[in-house]
Every structure is written in C-alpha cells, then in structure tokens.
Motif scaffolding. Structure first.
Motif, PDB file in Angstrom:
ATOM      1  N   GLY A  42      15.474  31.139  25.367  1.00  0.00           N
ATOM      2  CA  GLY A  42      16.203  30.025  24.752  1.00  0.00           C
ATOM      3  C   GLY A  42      17.669  30.038  25.126  1.00  0.00           C
ATOM      4  O   GLY A  42      18.270  28.980  25.370  1.00  0.00           O
ATOM      5  N   LEU A  43      18.254  31.220  25.216  1.00  0.00           N
ATOM      6  CA  LEU A  43      19.645  31.337  25.644  1.00  0.00           C
ATOM      7  C   LEU A  43      19.805  30.863  27.093  1.00  0.00           C
ATOM      8  O   LEU A  43      20.755  30.142  27.417  1.00  0.00           O
ATOM      9  N   ALA A  44      18.876  31.251  27.946  1.00  0.00           N
ATOM     10  CA  ALA A  44      18.926  30.799  29.344  1.00  0.00           C
ATOM     11  C   ALA A  44      18.837  29.276  29.410  1.00  0.00           C
ATOM     12  O   ALA A  44      19.579  28.636  30.172  1.00  0.00           O
ATOM     13  N   ARG A  45      17.972  28.707  28.607  1.00  0.00           N
ATOM     14  CA  ARG A  45      17.852  27.246  28.583  1.00  0.00           C
ATOM     15  C   ARG A  45      19.136  26.601  28.083  1.00  0.00           C
ATOM     16  O   ARG A  45      19.545  25.543  28.572  1.00  0.00           O
ATOM     17  N   ALA A  46      19.797  27.229  27.114  1.00  0.00           N
ATOM     18  CA  ALA A  46      21.043  26.684  26.575  1.00  0.00           C
ATOM     19  C   ALA A  46      22.156  26.683  27.619  1.00  0.00           C
ATOM     20  O   ALA A  46      23.081  25.879  27.535  1.00  0.00           O
ATOM     21  N   HIS A  47      22.035  27.569  28.606  1.00  0.00           N
ATOM     22  CA  HIS A  47      23.017  27.617  29.694  1.00  0.00           C
ATOM     23  C   HIS A  47      22.747  26.559  30.759  1.00  0.00           C
ATOM     24  O   HIS A  47      23.473  26.486  31.740  1.00  0.00           O
ATOM     25  N   ASP A  55       9.355  24.554  32.754  1.00  0.00           N
ATOM     26  CA  ASP A  55       8.562  25.784  32.832  1.00  0.00           C
ATOM     27  C   ASP A  55       9.014  26.801  31.789  1.00  0.00           C
ATOM     28  O   ASP A  55       8.195  27.544  31.239  1.00  0.00           O
ATOM     29  N   LEU A  56      10.303  26.827  31.490  1.00  0.00           N
ATOM     30  CA  LEU A  56      10.797  27.734  30.454  1.00  0.00           C
ATOM     31  C   LEU A  56      10.321  27.294  29.069  1.00  0.00           C
ATOM     32  O   LEU A  56       9.984  28.132  28.232  1.00  0.00           O
ATOM     33  N   GLU A  57      10.272  25.988  28.840  1.00  0.00           N
ATOM     34  CA  GLU A  57       9.730  25.499  27.568  1.00  0.00           C
ATOM     35  C   GLU A  57       8.255  25.881  27.449  1.00  0.00           C
ATOM     36  O   GLU A  57       7.801  26.329  26.386  1.00  0.00           O
ATOM     37  N   TYR A  58       7.497  25.698  28.534  1.00  0.00           N
ATOM     38  CA  TYR A  58       6.096  26.126  28.540  1.00  0.00           C
ATOM     39  C   TYR A  58       6.006  27.613  28.176  1.00  0.00           C
ATOM     40  O   TYR A  58       5.188  28.013  27.346  1.00  0.00           O
TER      41      TYR A  58
END
Length: 184
Positions: A42-47, A55-58
């Motif tokens: 989630g932190l990576a996605r926030a960046h 793919d990260l949400e999956y």
C-alpha cells in the motif's frame, strides 16, 4: 461496531473459527507479517506505482486471501469460507513475474534496493515478503498449514523485485550495481 473488543488484552487472539491462541504464536506471526507486507505494498502504491498499480491492487487482495488461509486451521468449521492458495495462484504470480521482468533490462549483477520512491517501497515490500515466507516455513515445521502459501510468498518476493526494477526502468532511473569490495 467499536474497533476495540478488549478480548486480546490478555495476549490471546482469535483465529478464524474461534480458536484462541497466543498473539506470539507462529501462526499469528505468519499472518501478521503478511499483513505487514500488504501495508508495505500500500505504501508503494501511495508513492505512485503507475502502470503497476492494477497488479499491486490484485496482489493486495490476494494477500488478504493468504492471511485468511493462514488464520484458518485445516478442519475448522469455517474453512469452507476460505479460498485456499493453490498451485494455480502460484502460476498466476509466475506469469506476472515474467511480464514485469521483461519490462526491465536483463539482470547481470546484484542491484541496490532503491531508485524511485515507489521502487524503493517495492524493495522494502520484497524483504517483508521474504520474512513472511520464513515465518510460514517456521509454521509448517510446527503445525499443519497450506504449503502452497510458502511457495506463493516466495514468488511474491520475486514479483516485487521484478516490479521494482520495472518501475525504475520506466522512470529512466539507472540501477546502482553492487560494487564488490575488491572492486570498490
């Protein structure tokens, strides 16, 4: 519904199926580290993971399945409500690894974790995935659990490495290579 229940104040927590165990149990360590991994993603996605975001949400949703798998003992009356990780899940992750690995130049040396904020966060998530895998291995040595979870987490760490490299490459960020002591 209140967020606090006070049922864990004595150091016990409930598995899915109402079994009470110590919060320091190997099983709780394993699914707790998977939760930490999900937060790191989630932190990576926030960046701003850009094209990696879907793919990260999956993966975040799949990690909830992994946590539920680990929190539910085999034979529990609630087991029917859990989607166990299986060989098909591992194959799906392998396909994602292959796709994201193609998005970066061939790997010829060890590279430093880092780069863009999203890539650096993915590298941190990768190390958490490795710890989650070790926690599951310990769990498997102590009691029955789904062996596919250990293999799945091994592949997840590879996927996060491939994604970090792809994120850096897409951003035009050069990877710093390991400079062996004799060559520094």
């Amino acid at each position: 519904m209140k967020l606090y229940t006070r049922t864990g104040d004595g150091g016990q927590t409930g598995l899915y199926g109402a079994d009470r165990v110590s919060k320091a149990s190997t099983r709780v360590d394993a699914y707790g580290t998977v939760d930490e991994l999900n937060s790191a993603i989630g932190l990576a996605r926030a960046h701003g993971a850009g094209p990696l975001d879907a793919d990260l949400e999956y993966l975040q949703n799949a990690l909830f399945d992994v946590g539920a798998d680990l929190a539910t003992r085999s034979g529990s009356p609630y087991e029917k409500n859990v989607s166990r990780i299986d060989a098909q899940d591992v194959q799906f992750i392998e396909a994602l690894i292959d796709r994201h690995a193609e998005a970066a130049p061939p790997l010829r040396n060890f590279v430093h974790p880092g780069g863009t904020p999203a890539a650096a966060a993915l590298h941190v998530a990768r190390t958490v995935a490795r710890r989650a895998e070790r926690d599951v291995i310990r769990l498997l040595q102590e009691e029955e659990a789904n062996m596919h979870v250990q293999v799945y987490l091994n592949r997840v760490s590879d996927l996060l490495f491939a994604m970090a490299r792809a994120a850096n490459h897409a951003a035009g960020m050069a990877e710093e290579q390991w400079a062996v002591k004799a060559r520094r």
